[in-house]
Write a protein that holds these residues in place. Sequence first.
Motif, PDB file in Angstrom:
ATOM      1  N   CYS A 114      33.307  35.071  52.106  1.00 21.04           N
ATOM      2  CA  CYS A 114      33.878  35.271  50.766  1.00 21.04           C
ATOM      3  C   CYS A 114      33.375  34.172  49.838  1.00 21.04           C
ATOM      4  CB  CYS A 114      35.404  35.240  50.821  1.00 21.04           C
ATOM      5  SG  CYS A 114      36.138  36.420  51.987  1.00 21.04           S
ATOM      6  N   VAL A 115      32.967  34.567  48.647  1.00 14.79           N
ATOM      7  CA  VAL A 115      32.435  33.610  47.670  1.00 14.79           C
ATOM      8  C   VAL A 115      33.434  33.447  46.529  1.00 14.79           C
ATOM      9  CG1 VAL A 115      30.516  33.018  46.151  1.00 14.79           C
ATOM     10  CG2 VAL A 115      30.093  34.331  48.249  1.00 14.79           C
ATOM     11  N   HIS A 116      33.934  32.240  46.368  1.00 14.02           N
ATOM     12  CA  HIS A 116      34.870  31.911  45.289  1.00 14.02           C
ATOM     13  C   HIS A 116      34.138  31.959  43.946  1.00 14.02           C
ATOM     14  CE1 HIS A 116      37.641  29.450  42.845  1.00 14.02           C
ATOM     15  NE2 HIS A 116      38.562  29.730  43.746  1.00 14.02           N
ATOM     16  N   PRO A 117      34.830  32.299  42.846  1.00 13.94           N
ATOM     17  CA  PRO A 117      34.177  32.291  41.527  1.00 13.94           C
ATOM     18  C   PRO A 117      33.486  30.975  41.190  1.00 13.94           C
ATOM     19  CG  PRO A 117      36.292  33.389  41.361  1.00 13.94           C
ATOM     20  CD  PRO A 117      36.202  32.845  42.761  1.00 13.94           C
ATOM     21  N   ASN A 168      42.440  29.011  45.800  1.00 13.69           N
ATOM     22  CA  ASN A 168      41.273  28.593  46.573  1.00 13.69           C
ATOM     23  C   ASN A 168      40.683  29.716  47.417  1.00 13.69           C
ATOM     24  OD1 ASN A 168      40.903  25.496  46.284  1.00 13.69           O
ATOM     25  ND2 ASN A 168      43.104  25.728  46.571  1.00 13.69           N
ATOM     26  N   HIS A 169      41.472  30.783  47.661  1.00 13.92           N
ATOM     27  CA  HIS A 169      41.008  31.881  48.527  1.00 13.92           C
ATOM     28  C   HIS A 169      41.395  33.228  47.910  1.00 13.92           C
ATOM     29  CE1 HIS A 169      41.856  28.276  50.991  1.00 13.92           C
ATOM     30  NE2 HIS A 169      40.720  28.583  51.595  1.00 13.92           N
ATOM     31  N   PRO A 170      40.756  33.606  46.797  1.00 12.55           N
ATOM     32  CA  PRO A 170      41.188  34.809  46.070  1.00 12.55           C
ATOM     33  C   PRO A 170      40.405  36.080  46.388  1.00 12.55           C
ATOM     34  CG  PRO A 170      39.684  33.562  44.706  1.00 12.55           C
ATOM     35  CD  PRO A 170      39.756  32.837  46.032  1.00 12.55           C
ATOM     36  N   VAL A 171      39.376  35.985  47.226  1.00  8.75           N
ATOM     37  CA  VAL A 171      38.417  37.083  47.332  1.00  8.75           C
ATOM     38  C   VAL A 171      38.874  38.194  48.270  1.00  8.75           C
ATOM     39  CG1 VAL A 171      36.017  37.679  47.873  1.00  8.75           C
ATOM     40  CG2 VAL A 171      36.551  35.453  46.845  1.00  8.75           C
ATOM     41  N   HIS A 172      39.479  37.842  49.385  1.00 11.56           N
ATOM     42  CA  HIS A 172      39.738  38.829  50.437  1.00 11.56           C
ATOM     43  C   HIS A 172      41.048  39.591  50.260  1.00 11.56           C
ATOM     44  CE1 HIS A 172      42.057  35.359  51.736  1.00 11.56           C
ATOM     45  NE2 HIS A 172      42.713  36.124  52.595  1.00 11.56           N
ATOM     46  N   PRO A 193      43.237  48.211  33.051  1.00 12.18           N
ATOM     47  CA  PRO A 193      42.721  48.788  34.313  1.00 12.18           C
ATOM     48  C   PRO A 193      41.348  48.269  34.717  1.00 12.18           C
ATOM     49  CG  PRO A 193      43.712  50.490  32.940  1.00 12.18           C
ATOM     50  CD  PRO A 193      43.669  49.248  32.103  1.00 12.18           C
ATOM     51  N   ARG A 194      40.511  47.915  33.749  1.00 12.15           N
ATOM     52  CA  ARG A 194      39.161  47.475  34.105  1.00 12.15           C
ATOM     53  C   ARG A 194      39.147  46.151  34.863  1.00 12.15           C
ATOM     54  NH1 ARG A 194      38.874  46.828  28.337  1.00 12.15           N
ATOM     55  NH2 ARG A 194      38.951  44.646  27.685  1.00 12.15           N
ATOM     56  N   ASN A 195      40.275  45.440  34.842  1.00  7.42           N
ATOM     57  CA  ASN A 195      40.355  44.161  35.554  1.00  7.42           C
ATOM     58  C   ASN A 195      41.143  44.254  36.853  1.00  7.42           C
ATOM     59  OD1 ASN A 195      38.937  42.470  33.645  1.00  7.42           O
ATOM     60  ND2 ASN A 195      40.701  42.701  32.281  1.00  7.42           N
ATOM     61  N   ASP A 196      41.425  45.473  37.306  1.00  9.26           N
ATOM     62  CA  ASP A 196      42.255  45.639  38.501  1.00  9.26           C
ATOM     63  C   ASP A 196      41.648  44.968  39.736  1.00  9.26           C
ATOM     64  OD1 ASP A 196      44.174  46.971  37.126  1.00  9.26           O
ATOM     65  OD2 ASP A 196      43.567  48.986  37.746  1.00  9.26           O
ATOM     66  N   LYS A 197      40.331  44.988  39.843  1.00 12.16           N
ATOM     67  CA  LYS A 197      39.671  44.430  41.027  1.00 12.16           C
ATOM     68  C   LYS A 197      38.980  43.097  40.734  1.00 12.16           C
ATOM     69  CE  LYS A 197      38.865  48.985  43.101  1.00 12.16           C
ATOM     70  NZ  LYS A 197      37.847  49.920  43.666  1.00 12.16           N
ATOM     71  N   SER A 198      39.353  42.480  39.656  1.00  8.69           N
ATOM     72  CA  SER A 198      38.705  41.232  39.253  1.00  8.69           C
ATOM     73  C   SER A 198      39.175  40.057  40.108  1.00  8.69           C
ATOM     74  CB  SER A 198      38.997  40.943  37.776  1.00  8.69           C
ATOM     75  OG  SER A 198      38.555  39.652  37.419  1.00  8.69           O
ATOM     76  N   ILE A 199      38.215  39.378  40.720  1.00  7.62           N
ATOM     77  CA  ILE A 199      38.536  38.177  41.500  1.00  7.62           C
ATOM     78  C   ILE A 199      38.913  37.030  40.563  1.00  7.62           C
ATOM     79  CG2 ILE A 199      37.611  36.481  43.124  1.00  7.62           C
ATOM     80  CD1 ILE A 199      35.769  38.687  44.178  1.00  7.62           C
ATOM     81  N   ALA A 200      38.231  36.976  39.424  1.00  4.25           N
ATOM     82  CA  ALA A 200      38.557  35.933  38.446  1.00  4.25           C
ATOM     83  C   ALA A 200      39.990  36.086  37.941  1.00  4.25           C
ATOM     84  CB  ALA A 200      37.574  35.994  37.278  1.00  4.25           C
ATOM     85  N   LYS A 201      40.454  37.322  37.835  1.00  4.28           N
ATOM     86  CA  LYS A 201      41.838  37.574  37.425  1.00  4.28           C
ATOM     87  C   LYS A 201      42.811  36.963  38.428  1.00  4.28           C
ATOM     88  CE  LYS A 201      45.098  41.459  37.342  1.00  4.28           C
ATOM     89  NZ  LYS A 201      45.232  42.937  37.414  1.00  4.28           N
ATOM     90  N   THR A 202      42.552  37.196  39.711  1.00  2.00           N
ATOM     91  CA  THR A 202      43.408  36.626  40.754  1.00  2.00           C
ATOM     92  C   THR A 202      43.404  35.106  40.687  1.00  2.00           C
ATOM     93  OG1 THR A 202      42.895  38.509  42.192  1.00  2.00           O
ATOM     94  CG2 THR A 202      43.844  36.560  43.234  1.00  2.00           C
ATOM     95  N   THR A 203      42.226  34.540  40.494  1.00  2.18           N
ATOM     96  CA  THR A 203      42.099  33.082  40.427  1.00  2.18           C
ATOM     97  C   THR A 203      42.861  32.514  39.240  1.00  2.18           C
ATOM     98  OG1 THR A 203      39.878  33.325  41.370  1.00  2.18           O
ATOM     99  CG2 THR A 203      40.442  31.183  40.445  1.00  2.18           C
ATOM    100  N   PHE A 204      42.718  33.151  38.091  1.00  2.00           N
ATOM    101  CA  PHE A 204      43.385  32.674  36.874  1.00  2.00           C
ATOM    102  C   PHE A 204      44.905  32.734  37.016  1.00  2.00           C
ATOM    103  CE2 PHE A 204      45.416  33.731  32.819  1.00  2.00           C
ATOM    104  CZ  PHE A 204      45.065  32.628  32.061  1.00  2.00           C
ATOM    105  N   LEU A 205      45.413  33.862  37.480  1.00  3.12           N
ATOM    106  CA  LEU A 205      46.859  34.015  37.617  1.00  3.12           C
ATOM    107  C   LEU A 205      47.420  33.056  38.666  1.00  3.12           C
ATOM    108  CD1 LEU A 205      47.193  37.913  37.429  1.00  3.12           C
ATOM    109  CD2 LEU A 205      47.713  36.242  35.638  1.00  3.12           C
ATOM    110  N   ALA A 206      46.667  32.854  39.749  1.00  5.43           N
ATOM    111  CA  ALA A 206      47.120  31.925  40.788  1.00  5.43           C
ATOM    112  C   ALA A 206      47.191  30.503  40.247  1.00  5.43           C
ATOM    113  CB  ALA A 206      46.183  31.993  41.992  1.00  5.43           C
ATOM    114  N   TRP A 207      46.182  30.110  39.471  1.00  2.96           N
ATOM    115  CA  TRP A 207      46.204  28.768  38.868  1.00  2.96           C
ATOM    116  C   TRP A 207      47.397  28.615  37.934  1.00  2.96           C
ATOM    117  CZ3 TRP A 207      45.729  28.179  33.494  1.00  2.96           C
ATOM    118  CH2 TRP A 207      45.784  26.849  33.054  1.00  2.96           C
TER     119      TRP A 207
END
Length: 299
Positions: free
Chosen positions: A13-16, A127-131, A182-196
């Motif tokens: 998995c590659v982090h943003p 730190n681990h948003p991809v999987h 909806p276009r951001n439903d699968k966004s890894i950056a979205k997960t990272t931002f919200l987690a931060w």
Amino acid sequence: MSRSSTLISWTLCVHPKGWVYFYNPSLKVVTDQDIRHSQSLAIIEDISSQCPLSELTEHMEIHIYMTKKNTSSDGFSSLLNLAVNHIHCVASYDLNEIKGDNSHLLDPKLCRSLNRCRRLYWNYLWNHPVHVATPARALEDVSDALTWFYTDNLISGIKSSVPFSKTECEELSRVVAELALPRNDKSIAKTTFLAWLLREICSYRDAEHWGQYTQKESAIVRERKKPIHAMLPPSPLILFLTNVIVNVIFFGIPHTYQTHVKATSEFRGRLSSVQKTWHDYVERLAREYSEFLLIVRHL
């Protein structure tokens, strides 16, 4: 089993930000160790065999953290394996604390534990948003927190202690609204931002003893946290002479400036508020000095 067949069960998995970590869905194990090296892979598999993986339910996993340790035979040591529960958005170094339903953490005495587990979870997800997919509650929790922060800024003004200013809340809310599309439903950056963002919210709540006190108790705690500046009073003679000089010669102006500087320098929870207050005060001083010079010229 060959090394190549073992590696197939691991997902890179590659982090943003560009770094990589590895996830094994069958073992429910995540590690930051580079298992592409045979020694690291062997160590991770050995540690995994010692973890209570059979006790993990669906949507749970273990994060194996390793550090170099010169005293061990293999040069590595596993420290503080983190158990993660994606359903309830909690994580803990004690697996029993987050197994199944975490309703026991809602006990008022354990409310701080729940906030701690939430912070550990969001820090882990940052730190681990991809999987994993973005947790369903992330957008709702962020929106609710930002709405309150914005409200507190309106009510309390510069006395507000929330972590974001009114302008920052507006900007963050716009970003959150964009991420909800909806276009951001699968966004890894979205997960990272919200987690931060949720990690920062949990940190603020922990500092504010969120969910631990009643309104009256909270007011008492806040009052106790205010700094007390104890100064020895000057002697009556010195105080009298000072007041004569200040009030007669300088028309009491130093007293006024002292009051303004004291009020301006008071820290009420956010550095941006202090900066803005000082900026306004400096502008006021410059304006008053200009008016004073204008009056002097006409005398």
